[in-house]
Design an enzyme around this catalytic site. Structure first.
Site, PDB file in Angstrom:
ATOM      1  CG  ASP A 154      -1.718   1.270   1.342  1.00 23.12           C
ATOM      2  OD1 ASP A 154      -2.652   1.414   0.533  1.00 23.12           O
ATOM      3  OD2 ASP A 154      -1.407   2.117   2.201  1.00 23.12           O
ATOM      4  CD  GLU A 199      -2.667   2.292  -3.063  1.00 21.67           C
ATOM      5  OE1 GLU A 199      -3.880   2.539  -2.995  1.00 21.67           O
ATOM      6  OE2 GLU A 199      -1.873   2.552  -2.144  1.00 21.67           O
TER       7      GLU A 199
END
Length: 843
Positions: free
Chosen positions: A418, A473
């Site tokens: 993330d 990401e």
């Protein structure tokens, strides 16, 4: 025009540059840049400053714990040959930034060499959880904690009545506190599942209690509002430890990912458990032909509404959904169904919570004595979170060990990292629009410490589990992010194609159907870097959070509550919504990347957003769930979208088009609103026109022969009108002069004619005349799976599924396609291009 342009990063709208809903961003003041190189005015390169001294003396072995480097140090010399960086062969334009690549590769090599010299190698270094935290050693329990700024320290808990006066800890020269607590009458002095904390004294004389940084389980009293978490000593007896029964399945050639949040997966307004998810939800995921499950919010986070992105305890399983053993059961169950399990790992920042998380160890000390940077650089004002100092020796140990812990203890099959954009740049992507100029990626804005950490992380993951899948990401499109470390890349397998959902949202919000541009849709889906793979998605959890809308809700809005019954004729809004929902998701999958992702519930058009319990909604769980009853009710149209989702996944299962490097867009007709493309040897025809149906519509193709329907969104079982014949043979005709593309039809050497109804997508496969079994093939949507199983009766009937599918739960490679010849020709070299004969200016 080449679709996978080696010089072109993914196009990203300004909204995608800043971040997603979970990290809602606003304007931020500038952050001071501390960079290990300085920009030269004479040429586009970098030079290295003189070597700085290491903060502490280092000795071999575990006792040699120290902060090894700061962000101005080039560390020791290396004998690595940095002259021939392989990534330059893929993208020669990167050679202009050779000095930058040399610098970061040298930093990586030197850091790795130091770890090998003083810790016995990267893999040994990443076994920090066997030394830090609580561990059983002969005759007792040893507890170690890194807290250099603490003046005194004790361990407290249920076992000593929360009085640490008799359990004082000793501090090493490297800031590590330790204590050995002897067994009592042959039993551990700290019982399994009892509460523990680390008590230490600040320099100002104040004592504070904190959860151990390496704690493996943490719980909170559910009867007390906003109660602090407690660390839990987790060491169950052998009889209570979950024993894995199934091996990891083979790595999928192309990940078809089902993104899921365990806590909100129940149909009831409550937090779901790991075991309930394993027993009730995993069969649904498998039935829809996904091969990978991506779990969100696994690491403990005290604030539920953070969606798991404000982590407080990095080694602890979120206790809301159960125990560590329960999570192991879930992962093992997924493996038994042939699915890989990825973890949404958050190493980009940590919760600002000082009571329950790592931030509680930061008592104003220098960066060398803390997990985080000091000052503005250590605090993300827009996320209200702390930022790691990736150059710190103990931070590297902590984060790398964290990856190994989840891979080995829980048998996760990889990670989705993330917030990678925030890690890669000192500006964290805030107020930054990436135009594709390479200086945006390789400049003083680049956080080389974070880049080196990610390279070390990738190396570690590959060494431990070579078949791991690692996804980034990243909205910036940094070149080399998806290339191996050995080539000079950062090492990820895939990057999330984050610009795609933004494009769909823009169209649904701001454009009428006749204003949709086929060229723009095609360009947005194919705009990715050559040889760097992407996972495409039309919507993820970001588009499901309160304040936003899912694609289904954008399309049908309030009519989803009243117009989804099959017992009445569909309204124009519902008919349009169901049709475009199928088309948007399918063209995103087929053209947008080398993998595909869907968030839980979006496969059947879940009508509502996610709203976590909060003060604004009276702490309600009403919208913190998934309404499986909608897709399980046979007379509701949700089942049609779910059935099509299952079929399009099965199409890839049978034809492996996601892994094909042959991707050719032959037509983007703005007047007809039709996109025609080939992926592998399948021919895709998408008619986005709201009204026009085309009979005898001519489409180009590569291989001559006979073609039949493989998948048809207009089929009855998908809520369509059944206008396309599935038993019709489509024979090709040669086009133009062989070998002269400009004389062909849409630059394709062959063509055939089809019926293309409005708002439908149809896929055609080439029949192998030598295979009698396949010559009469029908829809690849596998009617034996759709007709035999009532769409609304999946959960709780896995036994009936097993009866109809003998391979259910069997861990093995994907079976050979049954509707196409086994001898389908595969391209021998990379063939990926966009061909458009509509306007010369586009070439």
């Amino acid at each position: 025009m080449v679709a996978l342009n080696p010089l072109l990063p993914p196009s990203c709208s300004p909204s995608s540059q800043v971040s997603r809903n979970k990290h809602r961003l606003t304007t931020q003041t500038s952050i001071p840049l501390t960079i290990p190189f300085r920009r030269l005015h004479a040429f586009n390169g970098f030079i290295f400053p003189s070597t700085k001294p290491i903060h502490h003396t280092v000795r071999p072995g575990f006792k040699g714990i120290a902060v090894m480097t700061d962000d101005k140090s080039t560390m020791s010399s290396t004998e690595e040959n940095l002259e021939n960086i392989a990534i330059f062969n893929v993208d020669p334009a990167l050679k202009e930034y050779k000095d930058h690549f040399n610098y970061r590769l040298k930093r990586y090599a030197d850091q790795k060499k130091l770890i090998e010299e003083y810790e016995g190698g990267l893999e040994e270094f990443a076994k920090g959880y066997l030394k830090f935290g609580f561990n059983r050693e002969e005759g007792g329990i040893v507890y170690r904690e890194w807290a250099p700024a603490a003046q005194e320290a004790q361990v407290i808990g249920d076992f000593n009545g929360w009085d640490g006066s008799n359990h004082r800890m000793e501090k090493s020269q490297f800031g590590v506190w330790s204590i050995k607590i002897p067994d009592v009458e042959g039993n551990p002095a700290i019982p399994h599942n009892s509460k523990v904390k680390f008590r230490f004294k600040h320099s100002d004389g104040v004592w504070v209690d904190r959860i151990p940084a390496w704690i493996k389980y943490a719980t909170v009293d559910p009867t007390r509002f906003a109660a602090p978490y407690d660390g839990v000593y987790w060491d169950p007896p052998l009889s209570e430890r979950y024993q894995f029964k199934y091996p990891r399945p083979p790595k999928p050639k192309a990940p078809r990912i089902y993104e899921a949040h365990v806590g909100m997966s129940s149909s009831e307004p409550r937090i779901n458990s790991y075991t309930e998810f394993a027993d009730n939800i995993l069969p649904r995921i498998r039935e829809n032909n996904y091969n990978t499950v991506q779990l969100m919010a696994v690491m403990e986070h005290s604030y539920y509404a953070s969606f798991g992105y404000h982590v407080t305890n990095f080694f602890a399983v979120s206790s809301r959904s159960g125990t560590p053993e329960d999570l192991k059961y879930l992962i093992d169950k997924a493996h038994s169904l042939g699915m890989h399990v990825l973890m949404d790992v958050v190493h980009s920042h940590a919760s600002n919570n000082v009571t329950d998380g790592l931030n509680g160890y930061d008592v104003g000390q220098s960066s060398q004595d803390s997990y985080f940077h000091t000052g503005d650089r250590g605090y993300h004002k827009l996320w209200d979170s702390r930022l790691f100092n990736y150059a710190n020796w103990e931070v590297l140990r902590f984060l790398l060990s964290n990856l190994r812990w989840w891979l080995e203890e829980f048998k996760f099959d990889g990670f989705r990292f993330d917030g990678v954009t925030s890690m890669l740049y000192h500006h964290h992507g805030i107020n930054t629009t990436f135009t594709g100029n390479y200086s945006e990626y390789f400049s003083e804005a680049t956080d080389v410490d974070a880049v080196v950490y990610l390279m070390l992380a990738d190396t570690l993951i590959r060494n431990i589990f070579p078949d791991a899948t690692v996804i980034a990401e990243d909205v910036s499109g940094m070149p080399g992010l998806g290339r191996p470390v050995s080539e000079g890349g950062i090492g990820f397998d895939y990057r999330l194609a984050m610009a795609i959902p933004d494009k769909w949202i823009d169209y649904l919000k701001n454009k009428k159907d006749h204003e949709w541009s086929m060229k723009e849709i095609s360009s947005s889906l194919t705009n990715r870097r050559y040889t760097e793979r992407c996972v495409s998605y039309a919507e993820s959890h970001d588009q499901a959070i309160v304040g936003d809308k899912t694609i289904a809700f954008f399309l049908m809005d309030e009519e989803m509550y009243s117009g989804m019954s099959c017992l009445t004729d569909a309204s124009p809004a519902i008919e349009r919504g169901v049709a475009l929902h199928k088309m948007i998701h399918f063209i995103t999958m087929a053209l947008g990347g080398e993998g595909y992702l869907n968030f839980m519930g979006n496969e059947f058009g879940h009508p509502e957003w996610i709203d976590f319990p909060r003060e604004g909604n009276g702490w309600s769980y009403e919208k913190c769930r998934r309404q499986w009853n909608l897709v399980d009710t046979d007379h509701l149209r949700y089942k049609f979208m779910n059935a099509f989702d299952r079929a399009m996944n099965l199409l890839d299962d049978k034809f492996s088009f996601l892994t094909s490097t042959k991707q050719i867009v032959s037509s983007t007709d703005e007047e007809d609103k039709v996109i025609v493309f080939e992926r592998g040897d399948l021919v895709f025809v998408f008619n986005f026109h709201p009204e026009n149906t085309y009979e005898g519509y001519k489409v180009g193709c590569d291989l001559p022969g006979k073609y039949r329907v493989a998948l048809d969104s207009d089929a009855w079982e998908f809520g369509g009108r059944g206008r396309v014949g599935h038993d019709i043979d489509h024979f090709t005709s040669p086009e133009g002069i062989p070998g002269v593309p400009e004389t062909n039809f849409n630059n394709r050497p062959n063509s055939f004619k089809v019926l293309s109804p409005a708002r439908t997508c149809v896929v055609y496969y080439r029949v192998d005349e030598n295979n009698k079994e396949n010559s009469n093939g029908n829809v690849v949507a596998a009617k034996e799976r759709l007709a035999a199983e009532d769409v609304g009766k999946v959960t709780g009937e896995s036994a009936s599924i097993e009866d109809k599918d003998p391979n259910f739960g069997v861990v093995e490679e994907t079976s050979t396609p049954v509707l196409v010849a086994e001898t389908l020709e595969k391209p021998t070299s990379l063939e990926s291009e966009v061909l458009d004969n509509n306007e010369d200016a586009d070439n």
